[in-house]
Design an enzyme around this catalytic site. Structure first.
Site, PDB file in Angstrom:
ATOM      1  N   ALA A 145       4.387  -4.180   6.744  1.00 47.55           N
ATOM      2  CA  ALA A 145       5.600  -4.232   7.736  1.00 47.55           C
ATOM      3  C   ALA A 145       5.568  -2.246   7.584  1.00 47.55           C
ATOM      4  CB  ALA A 145       7.104  -4.498   7.441  1.00 47.55           C
ATOM      5  N   TRP A 147       9.547   0.937   7.595  1.00 47.68           N
ATOM      6  CA  TRP A 147      10.617   0.691   6.836  1.00 47.68           C
ATOM      7  C   TRP A 147      11.807   1.054   7.910  1.00 47.68           C
ATOM      8  CZ3 TRP A 147      11.509   5.404   9.624  1.00 47.68           C
ATOM      9  CH2 TRP A 147      10.571   6.286   9.669  1.00 47.68           C
ATOM     10  N   LYS A 171       4.274  -7.388   2.441  1.00 44.98           N
ATOM     11  CA  LYS A 171       4.500  -6.514   1.925  1.00 44.98           C
ATOM     12  C   LYS A 171       5.115  -5.229   2.647  1.00 44.98           C
ATOM     13  CE  LYS A 171       2.819  -1.749   1.697  1.00 44.98           C
ATOM     14  NZ  LYS A 171       3.884  -1.764   1.681  1.00 44.98           N
ATOM     15  N   PRO A 172       6.946  -5.357   2.333  1.00 50.55           N
ATOM     16  CA  PRO A 172       7.552  -4.381   3.153  1.00 50.55           C
ATOM     17  C   PRO A 172       7.211  -3.280   2.466  1.00 50.55           C
ATOM     18  CG  PRO A 172       8.923  -5.100   1.260  1.00 50.55           C
ATOM     19  CD  PRO A 172       7.078  -6.038   0.881  1.00 50.55           C
ATOM     20  N   GLU A 246       1.422  -3.791  15.436  1.00 45.16           N
ATOM     21  CA  GLU A 246       2.445  -3.457  16.037  1.00 45.16           C
ATOM     22  C   GLU A 246       2.296  -2.275  16.240  1.00 45.16           C
ATOM     23  OE1 GLU A 246       4.251  -4.576  18.697  1.00 45.16           O
ATOM     24  OE2 GLU A 246       3.427  -7.335  18.335  1.00 45.16           O
ATOM     25  N   CYS A 280       9.908   2.026  17.530  1.00 44.82           N
ATOM     26  CA  CYS A 280       8.715   2.496  18.380  1.00 44.82           C
ATOM     27  C   CYS A 280       8.777   2.709  19.998  1.00 44.82           C
ATOM     28  CB  CYS A 280       7.968   1.637  17.850  1.00 44.82           C
ATOM     29  SG  CYS A 280       8.239  -0.268  17.730  1.00 44.82           S
ATOM     30  N   GLU A 378       3.931  10.853  18.465  1.00 41.59           N
ATOM     31  CA  GLU A 378       4.396   9.867  18.085  1.00 41.59           C
ATOM     32  C   GLU A 378       5.515  10.737  17.709  1.00 41.59           C
ATOM     33  OE1 GLU A 378       4.172   6.490  16.261  1.00 41.59           O
ATOM     34  OE2 GLU A 378       6.201   5.843  17.354  1.00 41.59           O
TER      35      GLU A 378
HETATM   36  P1  NAD Z   1       2.703   3.480   8.411  1.00 36.72           P
HETATM   37  O1  NAD Z   1       1.762   3.039   9.097  1.00 36.72           O
HETATM   38  O2  NAD Z   1       2.857   4.824   7.428  1.00 36.72           O
HETATM   39  O3  NAD Z   1       3.464   2.331   7.490  1.00 36.72           O
HETATM   40  C1  NAD Z   1       3.418   1.369   7.431  1.00 36.72           C
HETATM   41  C2  NAD Z   1       3.454  -0.032   6.686  1.00 36.72           C
HETATM   42  O4  NAD Z   1       1.558   0.310   6.439  1.00 36.72           O
HETATM   43  C3  NAD Z   1       3.513   0.361   5.636  1.00 36.72           C
HETATM   44  O5  NAD Z   1       4.224  -0.434   4.352  1.00 36.72           O
HETATM   45  C4  NAD Z   1       3.276   1.480   4.714  1.00 36.72           C
HETATM   46  O6  NAD Z   1       3.263   0.948   2.299  1.00 36.72           O
HETATM   47  C5  NAD Z   1       1.555   0.817   4.655  1.00 36.72           C
HETATM   48  N1  NAD Z   1       0.414   1.269   3.919  1.00 36.72           N
HETATM   49  C6  NAD Z   1       0.285   2.271   4.495  1.00 36.72           C
HETATM   50  N2  NAD Z   1      -1.471   2.729   4.599  1.00 36.72           N
HETATM   51  C7  NAD Z   1      -2.204   1.467   4.160  1.00 36.72           C
HETATM   52  C8  NAD Z   1      -2.935   1.297   4.035  1.00 36.72           C
HETATM   53  N3  NAD Z   1      -3.884   2.116   3.387  1.00 36.72           N
HETATM   54  N4  NAD Z   1      -3.703   0.033   3.858  1.00 36.72           N
HETATM   55  C9  NAD Z   1      -2.789  -1.080   3.854  1.00 36.72           C
HETATM   56  N5  NAD Z   1      -1.033  -0.938   4.479  1.00 36.72           N
HETATM   57  C10 NAD Z   1      -0.281   0.630   4.388  1.00 36.72           C
HETATM   58  O7  NAD Z   1       4.189   3.811   8.975  1.00 36.72           O
HETATM   59  P2  NAD Z   1       6.104   3.708   8.520  1.00 36.72           P
HETATM   60  O8  NAD Z   1       5.426   5.240   8.564  1.00 36.72           O
HETATM   61  O9  NAD Z   1       6.400   2.701   7.764  1.00 36.72           O
HETATM   62  O10 NAD Z   1       6.711   4.041  10.289  1.00 36.72           O
HETATM   63  C11 NAD Z   1       6.679   4.056  11.789  1.00 36.72           C
HETATM   64  C12 NAD Z   1       5.498   3.564  12.643  1.00 36.72           C
HETATM   65  O11 NAD Z   1       5.083   2.311  12.796  1.00 36.72           O
HETATM   66  C13 NAD Z   1       5.340   4.790  13.484  1.00 36.72           C
HETATM   67  O12 NAD Z   1       3.934   4.771  14.085  1.00 36.72           O
HETATM   68  C14 NAD Z   1       6.268   3.197  15.036  1.00 36.72           C
HETATM   69  O13 NAD Z   1       5.952   3.440  15.889  1.00 36.72           O
HETATM   70  C15 NAD Z   1       5.850   2.111  13.784  1.00 36.72           C
HETATM   71  N6  NAD Z   1       6.387   0.781  14.929  1.00 36.72           N
HETATM   72  C16 NAD Z   1       6.288  -0.220  15.284  1.00 36.72           C
HETATM   73  C17 NAD Z   1       6.485  -1.010  16.026  1.00 36.72           C
HETATM   74  C18 NAD Z   1       6.508  -1.571  16.642  1.00 36.72           C
HETATM   75  O14 NAD Z   1       6.907  -3.195  17.221  1.00 36.72           O
HETATM   76  N7  NAD Z   1       4.599  -1.526  17.900  1.00 36.72           N
HETATM   77  C19 NAD Z   1       8.022  -1.825  15.540  1.00 36.72           C
HETATM   78  C20 NAD Z   1       8.407  -0.311  14.084  1.00 36.72           C
HETATM   79  C21 NAD Z   1       7.428   0.299  14.452  1.00 36.72           C
END
Ligand code: NAD
Length: 491
Positions: A145, A147, A171-172, A246, A280, A378
């Site tokens: 998930a 942040w 994993k948050p 998502e 998002c 984005e």
């Molecule tokens: P992110 O992709 O950087 O991180 C999300 C999660 O993935 C975190 O828990 C992170 O630790 C984990 N992660 C990062 N690299 C990884 C890897 N190599 N393997 C496994 N896990 C990994 O995203 P973010 O910056 O935390 O959140 C923002 C993004 O989330 C934006 O693009 C937003 O649009 C999207 N988002 C989408 C929705 C939806 O419902 N579609 C909802 C909320 C956020």
């Protein structure tokens, strides 16, 4: 703050820790353990053990547990809101009026959904057989998930999964793990058995990657960026896991010439600034009929100027900081580059007097053209771009001119325009004369590079189940008529 594995809070095996900091002040809130592959193994093993019993609990037993969970969350509502506000830099009003009640309502919804297993009626679809449908849990779910809404994202992952009889390891995001652990503690207080819900706190590339590749994980559900979503697909391919994604968004906000402009301006301000634009589905690209363009830009700029940035604990604060200084730099760099090709009408800088936090002013960029960075990427900040259109066809083409397809809105008083737009805009949700509201009964999820699968609603519950066809022979005959297609034809 540690891991929640097999019903108890434990230290991580790695000995590594990181500070969770309040983005509005930079102050340390708590120290989080960073788990590694050994913690993921322990959590998946606990989830696998718990699956045997939880998957066989009756729908009414699971429903009763979720009903108790809703009460536990309600009792902890004020504390959850406060911690969510501090770890994610959310204004307390948003956390109190949106994040926490939304989570409780979702829990209550899935308490009901647990008792509704849909499928075709058992029947004789062939004259010689009775067919029936079993809707079964998938197994151990591994979820990762982001942040931006830590509590709600944990709830959106955990609730449909466990309502359907799965067990889960979540994993948050490593910078906002606190309310996920609090949520898990509430599940224990509600009597949900140990191992059904496990939380591994750790970084994406270490704990996240280990979870997504784990051979005992049957399904992965991920919310985050499209960039990381692609790696999730690759990881899932190793054991052909079911995938639920998502991802990002870049929502169009289409304002027709017949729109109620005051409503559209209010909607654009609320829709672009919710959660400091780190949403998002946030309104990102205003696409405005040329005849209303000047009026729209002036109206949004005017309301942006009145938005109150301030301490997140102050109920009067409208807009909190971005999640981190690094993220603010990224947002600012996109806005700064936009000065070369568009017009920054207002904002485009940090506010004065809030220097310790990663605040950024509401920013309106007018005259953005398709293909430019502020149009395609984005930004995930309090930034709205504005682009003019001349006719309805162009408006729909511009709305769809994105790799994403999560959400969109159309502002018009013309029912035929609304019908055209809602049918033709490629997005998981299209609002008419509003932008942002979500509701537990209705699905949230995208198309195109925004991913696939739904959160919330009965559709999400379905995503976490698999459908099994059971077919009973009802003839008792050894040589069944259909065997002749394979063997034993006399003539
Ligand atoms: P992110 O992709 O950087 O991180 C999300 C999660 O993935 C975190 O828990 C992170 O630790 C984990 N992660 C990062 N690299 C990884 C890897 N190599 N393997 C496994 N896990 C990994 O995203 P973010 O910056 O935390 O959140 C923002 C993004 O989330 C934006 O693009 C937003 O649009 C999207 N988002 C989408 C929705 C939806 O419902 N579609 C909802 C909320 C956020």
């Amino acid at each position: 703050m540690a891991q929640f594995i097999d019903g108890e809070v434990r230290a991580a095996s790695t000995g590594e820790r990181a500070w969770v900091c309040d983005p509005s002040t930079g102050d340390r809130v708590a120290e989080a353990d960073l788990g590694g592959p050994a913690d993921v193994d322990a959590a998946v093993a606990a989830a696998k053990r718990a699956y045997a019993e939880w998957s066989r609990a009756t729908p009414s037993e699971r429903s009763a547990a979720l009903t108790k969970l809703a009460a536990e969350l309600d009792a902890r509502g004020a504390e959850l809101a406060e911690v969510e506000s501090r770890q994610a830099g959310k204004p307390i009003r948003l956390a109190t009026e949106f994040d926490v009640p939304g989570t409780i309502d979702n829990t209550a919804f899935f308490a009901g959904a647990a008792r509704h297993l849909d499928g075709l009626a058992s029947a004789e679809y062939s004259p010689d057989h009775t067919s029936s449908i079993r809707r079964e849990p998938v197994g151990v779910v591994g979820s990762v998930a982001p942040w931006n809404y830590p509590l709600q994202m944990a709830a959106w992952k955990i609730l449909p999964a466990i309502a359907a009889g799965n067990t889960i390891v979540l994993k948050p995001a490593e910078n906002t793990p606190l309310t996920s652990i609090m949520f898990a503690e509430a599940t224990a207080a509600a009597g949900i058995p140990a191992g059904v819900i496990n939380i591994v706190v750790g970084t994406g590339p270490v704990a996240g990657a280990a979870l997504l590749r784990h051979r005992d994980v049957a399904m992965v559900s991920f919310t985050g960026s499209t960039r990381v979503g692609r790696t999730v697909l690759e990881a899932a391919a190793t054991t052909a896991k079911r995938v639920h994604l998502e991802l990002g968004g870049k929502a169009p906000f289409v304002v027709h010439d017949d729109a109620d402009l005051e409503a559209a301006v209010h909607g654009a301000v609320a829709g672009s600034l919710i959660n400091t634009g780190q949403d998002c589905t946030a309104a990102a690209r205003a696409i405005v009929h040329r005849s209303r363009y000047v009026e729209f830009v002036a109206g949004v700029a005017d309301l942006y100027a009145g938005v109150r940035l301030g301490a997140t604990a102050d109920p009067a604060t409208d807009l909190g900081p971005l999640i981190s200084m690094a993220h603010r730099e990224r947002v600012a760099s996109i806005v700064d580059r936009a000065r070369a090709y568009a017009r920054v009408v207002t904002g485009g800088a940090p506010p004065e007097g809030l220097d310790a936090g990663s605040y950024y002013l509401p920013t309106l960029i007018a005259d953005v053209a398709p293909g430019q960075e502020a149009w395609t990427d984005e930004i995930f900040g309090p930034v709205l771009t504005v682009t003019a259109f001349d006719d309805d066809e162009e408006a729909i083409a511009l709305a769809n001119d994105t790799a994403y397809g999560l959400a969109a809105s159309v502002w018009t008083r013309d029912v035929y325009r609304a019908l055209q737009a809602t049918a033709r805009i490629q997005a998981g949700c299209v609002w008419v004369n509003d932008h942002i509201p979500i509701i537990s009964e209705m699905p949230h999820g995208g198309v195109k590079q925004s991913g696939f699968g739904k959160d919330m609603s009965a559709y999400s519950f379905e995503d976490y189940t698999s459908v099994k066809h059971v077919m009973y022979d009802r003839t008792g005959v050894a040589a069944k008529p259909w065997h002749r297609t394979i063997f034993g034809i006399d003539e």
